[in-house]
Enzyme design. Structure first.
Site, PDB file in Angstrom:
ATOM      1  N   SER A 178      74.036 -12.490   9.514  1.00 17.57           N
ATOM      2  CA  SER A 178      73.873 -13.039   8.170  1.00 17.57           C
ATOM      3  C   SER A 178      73.650 -11.869   7.207  1.00 17.57           C
ATOM      4  O   SER A 178      72.558 -11.289   7.171  1.00 17.57           O
ATOM      5  CB  SER A 178      72.683 -13.998   8.112  1.00 17.57           C
ATOM      6  OG  SER A 178      72.898 -15.107   8.953  1.00 17.57           O
TER       7      SER A 178
ATOM      8  N   LYS B 112      76.324 -19.529   4.445  1.00 17.49           N
ATOM      9  CA  LYS B 112      75.066 -19.317   5.173  1.00 17.49           C
ATOM     10  C   LYS B 112      73.914 -19.104   4.198  1.00 17.49           C
ATOM     11  O   LYS B 112      72.787 -19.554   4.431  1.00 17.49           O
ATOM     12  CB  LYS B 112      75.201 -18.120   6.112  1.00 17.49           C
ATOM     13  CG  LYS B 112      73.915 -17.769   6.883  1.00 17.49           C
ATOM     14  CD  LYS B 112      73.465 -18.903   7.784  1.00 17.49           C
ATOM     15  CE  LYS B 112      72.132 -18.601   8.471  1.00 17.49           C
ATOM     16  NZ  LYS B 112      72.206 -17.548   9.493  1.00 17.49           N
TER      17      LYS B 112
END
Length: 290
Positions: A94, A170
């Site tokens: 991420s 995300k």
């Protein structure tokens, strides 16, 4: 069965790589720091450098942040230094959408490799059970090539758009997770201060509008004051909030709740809980550990 290189064997990567090996794939493994305590799964072997992993059919990465990803790709003996064979690079980390797009463009210009950003949601429990959610950005044909290899890892993979779209998706996920975690801590605190057994909250609210996977995982740990094993690091979510706010500034989006969540999360991290589990947020309200 494919030969897959998996780079990054932390909380998520160690579990994901084991599931790939159990599915019968040949694995080439690498980690920035030695992990002598890890027992190699069947069909797996260590490689010395990220460049050496480029003999695989696909390279999967799952690392802590953008700086780590830059080092893997463009550092000494990194992926970009490999010649000849050009596997698809899939990043489960991420990190910043902007940095993702920049690195993908630079890598393709360097050696022709294509990039799919495929951050995951579901935590260590989802990784252990193969029930992750994947949000992917990249060329349609590259995402299609990745999809069958994620069957041991995920219950769902959604193609969100071009490179960077997975990371943006995300960040949206993490805005909800961060704010939710803070509200769960406040709910546990309010229940406790009001004389209600906070251990009953999660089962009582199950199935209602307030229910969520974070509620069912975090509220019992907060109520008990038990934060081991670590499932979500505070520092990881704080990094994601920083990336979300940077993205918001770039596209002129107002995120006042995320800004406040970031302030509270940063204060908690600075109090010595950066590497602690997210459930330790209850410490901000005077709770003690079990």
């Amino acid at each position: 069965m494919a030969t897959i290189a998996f780079l990054g064997l932390g909380l998520m990567g160690s579990r994901m790589s084991r599931r790939l090996a159990a599915a019968g794939h040949q694995l080439l493994l690498w980690n920035r720091t030695p992990r002598p305590e890890l027992v190699l799964p069947a069909h797996a072997q260590w490689v010395a450098t990220p460049a050496a992993a480029c003999r695989a059919d696909m390279i999967m990465c799952c690392v802590a942040n953008g700086a780590a990803m830059q080092d893997i790709v463009f550092g000494e003996q990194g992926i970009a230094s490999a010649d000849g064979h050009t596997p698809l690079l899939v990043d489960f980390s991420s990190i910043s959408p902007k940095l993702t797009r920049e690195m993908a463009r630079r890598l393709h210009q360097t050696n022709g490799m294509h990039w799919v950003d495929a951050p995951v949601s579901g935590g260590t429990q989802g990784a252990e059970q193969g029930r992750l959610i994947i949000m992917a950005g990249g060329r349609e044909q590259d995402v299609a090539r990745l999809r069958p290899l994620t069957l041991p890892l995920a219950q769902k993979l959604t193609h969100m758009g071009e490179v960077g779209a997975g990371q943006t998706s995300k960040l949206c996920n993490q805005l909800i997770v961060a704010s939710n975690a803070l509200l769960i801590a406040e709910a546990v605190h309010l229940a406790t201060r009001s004389g209600v057994d906070a251990r009953a909250l999660a089962p009582a609210l199950a199935g209602g509008f307030a229910d969520s996977l974070p509620l069912q995982i975090l509220a019992p740990r907060m109520a008990e004051g038990c934060f081991e094993p670590v499932q979500w690091k505070v520092s990881t979510l704080l990094k994601d909030l920083d990336n979300a706010l940077a993205q918001a500034e770039a596209c002129e989006a107002a995120l006042p709740l995320a800004q406040r969540a970031r302030e509270l999360m940063a204060r908690h991290a600075a109090s010595g809980f950066a590497d602690a589990d997210l459930s330790s947020l209850i410490h901000s309200y005077g709770a003690t550990s079990c």
